[in-house]
Design a protein around this motif. Structure first.
Motif, PDB file in Angstrom:
ATOM      1  N   UNK A   1       0.824  -1.219   0.000  1.00  0.00           N
ATOM      2  CA  UNK A   1       0.000   0.000   0.000  1.00  0.00           C
ATOM      3  C   UNK A   1       0.850   1.258   0.000  1.00  0.00           C
ATOM      4  N   UNK A   2       1.957   1.255   0.725  1.00  0.00           N
ATOM      5  CA  UNK A   2       2.824   2.441   0.726  1.00  0.00           C
ATOM      6  C   UNK A   2       3.513   2.631  -0.625  1.00  0.00           C
ATOM      7  N   UNK A   3       3.943   1.533  -1.245  1.00  0.00           N
ATOM      8  CA  UNK A   3       4.555   1.641  -2.572  1.00  0.00           C
ATOM      9  C   UNK A   3       3.544   2.161  -3.576  1.00  0.00           C
ATOM     10  N   UNK A   4       2.337   1.632  -3.561  1.00  0.00           N
ATOM     11  CA  UNK A   4       1.315   2.089  -4.499  1.00  0.00           C
ATOM     12  C   UNK A   4       0.989   3.567  -4.274  1.00  0.00           C
TER      13      UNK A   4
ATOM     14  N   UNK B   1       1.342   9.108  -6.186  1.00  0.00           N
ATOM     15  CA  UNK B   1       1.751  10.483  -5.898  1.00  0.00           C
ATOM     16  C   UNK B   1       2.789  10.994  -6.891  1.00  0.00           C
ATOM     17  N   UNK B   2       3.282  10.113  -7.764  1.00  0.00           N
ATOM     18  CA  UNK B   2       4.261  10.519  -8.765  1.00  0.00           C
ATOM     19  C   UNK B   2       5.698  10.448  -8.299  1.00  0.00           C
ATOM     20  N   UNK B   3       5.946   9.838  -7.138  1.00  0.00           N
ATOM     21  CA  UNK B   3       7.323   9.674  -6.663  1.00  0.00           C
ATOM     22  C   UNK B   3       8.058   8.716  -7.598  1.00  0.00           C
ATOM     23  N   UNK B   4       9.286   9.054  -7.933  1.00  0.00           N
ATOM     24  CA  UNK B   4      10.066   8.188  -8.808  1.00  0.00           C
ATOM     25  C   UNK B   4      10.741   7.108  -7.969  1.00  0.00           C
ATOM     26  N   UNK B   5      10.378   5.897  -8.217  1.00  0.00           N
ATOM     27  CA  UNK B   5      10.983   4.743  -7.552  1.00  0.00           C
ATOM     28  C   UNK B   5      11.041   3.615  -8.579  1.00  0.00           C
ATOM     29  N   UNK B   6      12.167   2.925  -8.629  1.00  0.00           N
ATOM     30  CA  UNK B   6      12.311   1.786  -9.519  1.00  0.00           C
ATOM     31  C   UNK B   6      11.973   0.538  -8.715  1.00  0.00           C
TER      32      UNK B   6
END
Length: 139
Positions: free
Chosen positions: A19-22, A27-32
């Motif tokens: 849920x936190x990753x989603x 929110x548009x945070x860049x995470x690979x």
């Protein structure tokens, strides 16, 4: 008391959940997002948009494919799999800010987040034991 707070603060610095990753993605945070599982598991389905990089390939591939300093989240199959920890260790050794997604792909799928496979991107039904069914608006 402080040592308990330090423990949980450190744990949250190194782990995330579906849920936190989603929420970060929305929110548009860049995470690979890196799927460290086998080719066969990858083919069964994965986090939509994830990169497939088996944990044994990270040391060789990551510096070539992922810019230094990029936020990385790794996952494996489920809470019963330690490949996510193996992958997180490899990224940490390379100096990446990395977190392991606890629950792995199993909880991502069970919570109804976007799953990708050979048929495209879709959502599986939300398992009421792991996720809260979404209320549809009447608009």
């Amino acid at each position: 008391m402080i040592e308990r707070a330090d423990y949980f603060a450190a744990k949250l610095a190194y782990e995330t959940d579906a849920s936190d990753l989603y929420a970060r993605q929305k929110a548009g945070d860049y995470v690979v997002v890196i799927d460290v599982r086998s080719d066969e598991a990858w083919a069964q389905g994965r986090v939509a948009g994830a990169v497939h990089m088996h944990y044994s390939e990270i040391a060789a591939r990551a510096p070539q494919e992922i810019p230094e300093g990029t936020d990385v989240v790794v996952y494996c199959w489920s809470p019963g799999c330690n490949a996510g920890a193996k992958g997180a260790l490899e990224f940490a050794k390379l100096g990446y800010p990395v977190r392991e997604m606890i629950g792995g792909f199993e909880y991502w799928a069970r919570e109804g987040y976007p799953v990708e496979d050979h048929d495209g991107i879709h959502r599986r039904p939300i398992d009421p034991l792991t996720g809260v069914p979404r209320v549809r608006s009447r608009a």
